[in-house]
Every structure is written in C-alpha cells, then in structure tokens.
Design a protein around this motif. Structure first.
Motif, short mmCIF file in Angstrom:
data_model
loop_
_atom_site.label_atom_id
_atom_site.label_comp_id
_atom_site.label_asym_id
_atom_site.label_seq_id
_atom_site.Cartn_x
_atom_site.Cartn_y
_atom_site.Cartn_z
N UNK A 174 -9.55 55.75 4.50
CA UNK A 174 -10.84 56.29 4.04
C UNK A 174 -11.94 56.22 5.08
N UNK A 175 -11.66 55.60 6.24
CA UNK A 175 -12.72 55.44 7.24
C UNK A 175 -12.38 55.97 8.62
N UNK A 176 -11.22 56.63 8.76
CA UNK A 176 -10.83 57.12 10.08
C UNK A 176 -10.54 58.62 10.05
N UNK A 177 -10.47 59.20 11.26
CA UNK A 177 -10.18 60.62 11.40
C UNK A 177 -8.67 60.88 11.42
N UNK A 178 -7.95 59.98 12.07
CA UNK A 178 -6.51 60.13 12.23
C UNK A 178 -5.84 58.83 11.80
N UNK A 179 -4.80 58.95 11.00
CA UNK A 179 -4.13 57.77 10.44
C UNK A 179 -2.70 57.70 10.95
N UNK A 180 -2.41 56.69 11.75
CA UNK A 180 -1.09 56.54 12.37
C UNK A 180 -0.34 55.39 11.72
N UNK A 181 0.86 55.69 11.27
CA UNK A 181 1.71 54.68 10.65
C UNK A 181 2.81 54.29 11.62
N UNK A 182 2.87 53.02 12.00
CA UNK A 182 3.94 52.52 12.86
C UNK A 182 5.09 52.03 12.00
N UNK A 183 6.29 52.39 12.40
CA UNK A 183 7.50 51.99 11.68
C UNK A 183 8.52 51.42 12.65
N UNK A 184 9.48 50.69 12.10
CA UNK A 184 10.60 50.16 12.87
C UNK A 184 11.88 50.85 12.44
N UNK A 185 12.82 50.93 13.34
CA UNK A 185 14.14 51.43 12.98
C UNK A 185 15.10 50.25 12.89
N UNK A 186 16.16 50.44 12.13
CA UNK A 186 17.16 49.40 12.03
C UNK A 186 16.72 48.19 11.24
N UNK A 187 15.64 48.32 10.45
CA UNK A 187 15.16 47.18 9.66
C UNK A 187 15.04 47.55 8.19
N UNK A 188 15.76 48.62 7.81
CA UNK A 188 15.69 49.06 6.42
C UNK A 188 14.47 49.91 6.15
N UNK A 189 13.65 50.15 7.19
CA UNK A 189 12.41 50.90 7.03
C UNK A 189 12.66 52.37 6.72
N UNK A 190 13.83 52.89 7.15
CA UNK A 190 14.11 54.30 6.93
C UNK A 190 14.08 54.64 5.45
N UNK A 191 14.49 53.69 4.60
CA UNK A 191 14.55 53.93 3.16
C UNK A 191 13.17 54.14 2.56
N UNK A 192 12.13 53.65 3.25
CA UNK A 192 10.78 53.82 2.72
C UNK A 192 10.31 55.25 2.84
N UNK A 193 11.06 56.07 3.58
CA UNK A 193 10.64 57.44 3.82
C UNK A 193 10.56 58.28 2.56
N UNK A 194 11.30 57.90 1.53
CA UNK A 194 11.29 58.72 0.31
C UNK A 194 10.19 58.28 -0.65
N UNK A 195 9.44 57.26 -0.31
CA UNK A 195 8.37 56.77 -1.19
C UNK A 195 7.06 57.49 -0.92
#
Length: 337
Positions: A174-195
């Motif tokens: 709510x306070x920035x122009x560009x919102x960057x989300x950092x993710x990791x691979x190989x840590x089960x993070x890929x599954x969060x992609x469907x949320x």
C-alpha cells in the motif's frame, strides 16, 4: 543554517534546522528527523508534523520499491547488491528496513547495517533500521513518513524491506510503486504459486539464490511461478508480472531485475497509473493514520483503560463473550464523546 556537529547534542533540534539539513542531504539530521517521527511523546507530534509538511512540498521523482519474502530468502543480501548497483549508476538509495520486535522483551536487533556492511559505507546510500513494534504486518508505524523525508533528502530510490511475516506484504504494497516478492527454489516454495493474495499483489517475483546446485531448481521454479501467474486476472495497469531468477551472492540477475523495474515505471507513467497509485497511497496513509490516532486516543483515556480492565476480568471469569464485551466497552466510552 545547518548546525555544526554536536551543536544540539543535549537539546532538541529545531524543526527548521532538521528540514534544512534534510534538504541538503545531511544523513545525521535525516536520521534524527526519523527518530522524531517514531517518538510517541505528545510534544513531538506537532514538531514532527511540521517537518513532514515542509518535506512534502519538495518535488521529487523517486521510485518506491517494496521487497518482501519469508525470513531466510536473502532479502538483506539482495538489497545490498541492488543498492550497490544503483549507486554505481549514480543514484542515491535509501533503505528502510523493518526489524521484528520481540513480544517478550520488546526489543529489536536492528542489525541491517551489519548485514549490509558494504552498502552502509556507501556515501550515496542511507540505511535506516526501525523496530516493527506493535505494528501489524511488520512495517514500522512511521515508514510512510520516513519515505517522505528520504525523498526530500534527494534519494532517488527508496527500498522498503519488510519482516516477511504476517500481513507485511499487504502493508508494504500500500505504500510503494513496485512490489517485488523474493522466493526460494527447492524449499517447497513452488507450491505457494497456486495461492492467491501475495501472488496477486506482486509486480514481479525473483527466485533468489539461483546458483550452484540450486540453479536447475531455480529455473524450474521460474516456470512454475510463471504458469501460476497466468491463473490470475490481468492487472488494472496492464502490466504483466514477470518471474526472474537471481543470485545475490554471485551478483547475477540483479541488473536485469532493475531494468525490469525501470520498464514498469515507464509503462505506468505513460498510462497515468503511476500518479494514480501515488494518490491512492496518500488516501491509504490518511485512513490508516486516522485508525492509529483513534486507537491512541482511546487508550490514553483513563475511563477507557479502566472499563477495558473491567471487561478483561469479566472475560477471564467467563461472564461475558469477548465480542459482546467489545461492543459494551465502545458503547459506554463513546457516550462520553
């Protein structure tokens, strides 16, 4: 006139001196002004407001970049490499990093300058760690105001790092122009992609630590997240979120991410969405500040505190439900207004 070093060590610095120092890019006075903003002393409120009002009047062309991700994703390392790249390009960079506050000791480590040793020594960089305190989402209560001061001090890029837990993503978005989300691979993070939720808010996703034996997994994660993003409706500004990979430790992919941010800004300024989002940010700032002051107002009233303690005892003895107790409390207190 900007004061000589230590001139105001033992007494408050006048608002006009703070503003003049901020306009001249004095890091020490900028830091003192942010400390003033974070103060909860009633007598500091008017002075802080005076500083903010004057800083708001100074034109700027900054880019506000929010960076979030779960703890351990490498936010600090990424920010240091990105910040160093930006200063090498002749830009002034301010980093507003929010450290989690312990619910037990009420303390924060505030170790971002230690984690960003190289960037902290850069003359064109300013790093300000702040405790999250009781703020929801891990974004310090005065982060928005701090952004305004940094822009008035001439910083071209404002990087806002969040704790990366709870509702921090919503707060920083709510306070920035560009919102960057950092993710990791190989840590089960890929599954969060469907949320939904965090993925919908992201303007881009960067798979960090894409190096060594993790490189192939990072490439796979890019494919998975790209597919996931196609499940969401297009953004109002017409921007298609990108998924990229990078390695802060090997300094790869960082320049490409910044070039993408510049493309995003150019795209949104051309369409008018950039200015529109800034206006929306100011409205959100106003509404959330109202909520904050209402909460502060009630908790400073003796009658409210006494009535609240009474309701808490009744709840503890199972004499009343928390929901009905809240309604009764507010009904009783608002009768006095």
């Amino acid at each position: 006139m900007v004061p000589k070093k230590n001139q105001f060590r033992n007494r408050d610095i006048p608002a006009e001196v703070l503003v003049e120092g901020i306009f001249k890019g004095d890091k020490a006075l900028l830091a003192k002004a942010i400390t003033l903003l974070e103060s909860t002393r009633p007598d500091h409120f008017e002075k802080a407001n005076s500083v903010i009002e004057k800083c708001l009047s100074k034109p700027n062309s900054s880019i506000r970049l929010g960076i979030t991700g779960v703890p351990g994703v490498g936010k600090s390392s990424f920010i240091e490499v990105l910040g160093s790249l930006l200063t090498s390009l002749g830009k002034k960079v301010a980093v507003l990093a929010v450290d989690p506050t312990s619910s037990l000791s009420k303390g924060s480590i505030l170790g971002d300058k230690t984690r960003m040793q190289s960037l902290s020594k850069d003359l064109n960089a300013f790093i300000r760690p702040s405790p999250s305190g009781s703020s929801l989402g891990g974004v310090a209560r005065k982060t928005r105001e701090s952004i305004i001061l940094c822009e008035a001090a001439g910083y071209d890029v404002i990087l806002v790092e969040t704790v990366g837990v709870g509702q921090s993503e919503t707060a920083v978005h709510s306070m920035v122009d560009f919102f960057l989300l950092l993710k990791l691979s190989g840590a089960g993070d890929e599954l969060q992609g469907i949320k939904r939720g965090i993925m919908e808010m992201a303007d881009a996703i960067a798979i960090n630590k894409a190096d060594g034996s993790n490189l192939e997994r990072a490439k796979l994660a890019v494919v998975e997240f790209t597919r996931a993003l196609h499940l969401y409706p297009p953004k109002e500004n017409g921007w298609t979120p990108k998924v990229m990979q990078c390695s802060a430790s090997e300094n790869t992919g960082i320049r490409e991410i910044w070039e993408m941010v510049e493309d995003f800004v150019a795209h949104n300024k051309e369409s008018g969405h950039f200015d529109q989002k800034r206006k929306t940010q100011n409205k959100n700032w106003f509404l959330q500040t109202v909520d904050e002051h209402l909460k502060l107002f009630f908790h400073q009233k003796k009658t409210f505190v006494e009535a609240q303690d009474k309701m808490l005892r009744a709840i503890d003895e199972n004499k009343i439900s928390p929901f009905y107790a809240a309604k009764m409390l507010l009904d009783d207190v608002t009768k006095e207004l």
